[in-house]
Design an enzyme around this catalytic site. Structure first.
Site, PDB file in Angstrom:
ATOM      1  N   CYS A  53      10.382   4.688  -4.285  1.00 33.42           N
ATOM      2  CA  CYS A  53      10.399   3.401  -4.977  1.00 33.42           C
ATOM      3  C   CYS A  53       8.937   2.766  -5.104  1.00 33.42           C
ATOM      4  CB  CYS A  53      11.312   2.233  -4.538  1.00 33.42           C
ATOM      5  SG  CYS A  53      11.553   0.750  -4.885  1.00 33.42           S
ATOM      6  N   ASP A  55       8.183  -0.083  -4.530  1.00 30.01           N
ATOM      7  CA  ASP A  55       8.229  -1.225  -3.406  1.00 30.01           C
ATOM      8  C   ASP A  55       6.832  -1.018  -2.388  1.00 30.01           C
ATOM      9  OD1 ASP A  55       8.626  -2.839  -1.002  1.00 30.01           O
ATOM     10  OD2 ASP A  55      10.637  -3.311  -1.926  1.00 30.01           O
ATOM     11  N   ARG A  57       6.282  -2.018   0.368  1.00 33.20           N
ATOM     12  CA  ARG A  57       6.479  -1.778   1.896  1.00 33.20           C
ATOM     13  C   ARG A  57       6.725  -0.007   1.892  1.00 33.20           C
ATOM     14  NH1 ARG A  57      11.205  -6.281   1.742  1.00 33.20           N
ATOM     15  NH2 ARG A  57      11.385  -5.048  -0.250  1.00 33.20           N
ATOM     16  N   HIS A 109      15.205   3.365  -0.362  1.00 34.88           N
ATOM     17  CA  HIS A 109      15.146   2.225   0.755  1.00 34.88           C
ATOM     18  C   HIS A 109      16.188   1.050   0.780  1.00 34.88           C
ATOM     19  CE1 HIS A 109      13.049  -1.397  -1.024  1.00 34.88           C
ATOM     20  NE2 HIS A 109      12.966  -0.327  -1.876  1.00 34.88           N
ATOM     21  N   CYS A 112      16.794  -2.570  -1.642  1.00 34.02           N
ATOM     22  CA  CYS A 112      15.771  -2.149  -2.634  1.00 34.02           C
ATOM     23  C   CYS A 112      16.316  -3.345  -3.736  1.00 34.02           C
ATOM     24  CB  CYS A 112      16.090  -0.916  -3.189  1.00 34.02           C
ATOM     25  SG  CYS A 112      15.158  -0.519  -4.746  1.00 34.02           S
TER      26      CYS A 112
HETATM   27 CO    CO Z   1      12.940  -0.467  -4.106  1.00 37.68          CO
END
Ligand code: CO
Length: 221
Positions: A53, A55, A57, A109, A112
């Protein structure tokens, strides 16, 4: 300010601070190994392709304690594997046929945002069309998902199904099937990262052949 809040305070990150950070990175790395960058510049031979992803993090290298040169990375919103996505297919083809990676890992994750958004009726603009793919996965598992009353748990189960779908979609590509046909050692795996602990869970859906695939998806080479 508590330590948990400070992680979300990114006000010290500026355009200029990234360039300063780069200088620190170079200095620290050269302290360990004077030839590090010269060696790295000679080429790459990562054994892993990571599809994760976007993302911020979930950075592939940091969470697996790996270094530059060790993982070939493709990231998009909600770590999706869409079989008409030329970007993903190009990365996959290069990773499998040129770099000859041994493992392809789809890593989702929990928590999400893309998956959570797909479970709502909210509109976010053009990304609605991308998230539609997750709504399609929801439709496949609606019976089970609708029985999960807790919203978070339901979204997290869909996170897992989205990863499994990604693994299946990879196996259905002619790229992966062709590699198997040519007896290349290549495994496709599904993982989920837990933001709140930092730990990865292996969904144990690893696949090393097209044996369990529905015939309609199998190519004759
Ligand atoms: Co995500």
């Amino acid at each position: 300010m508590s330590s948990t809040e400070s992680i979300h305070d990114t006000s010290h990150i500026t355009y200029q601070s990234l360039l300063e950070g780069n200088k620190t990175f170079v200095a620290n790395t050269l302290k360990e190994d004077e030839q590090y960058f010269e060696k790295l510049a000679n080429g790459q031979k990562p054994p892993i392709l990571w599809i994760g992803c976007a993302d911020s993090r979930v950075p592939a290298n940091q969470i697996t304690n790996t270094r530059p040169g060790e993982i070939f990375v493709h990231r998009n919103i909600a770590n999706m594997v869409i079989h008409t996505d030329m970007n993903m297919l190009s990365v996959l083809d290069y990773a499998v046929n040129v770099l000859e990676v041994k493992h392809v890992i789809v890593c989702g994750h929990y928590g999400c945002g893309g998956v959570i958004a797909a479970l709502t009726s909210k509109t976010y603009g053009i990304i609605d069309n991308w998230l539609r793919h997750i709504k399609d996965i929801y439709r496949l598992h609606a019976f089970e998902l609708d029985l999960i009353s807790d919203e978070k748990d339901r979204a997290n189960r869909l996170v897992e199904y989205n990863v499994m779908e990604g693994v299946n979609n990879l196996c259905k590509t002619s790229i992966i099937q062709n590699a198997w046909e040519n007896n290349k050692t290549l495994s496709v795996h599904g993982w989920v990262y837990e933001l709140s602990t930092g730990f990865i869970t292996d969904l144990k859906v690893s696949t090393t052949s097209s044996n369990n695939m529905n015939d309609v998806f199998k190519f004759d080479f």
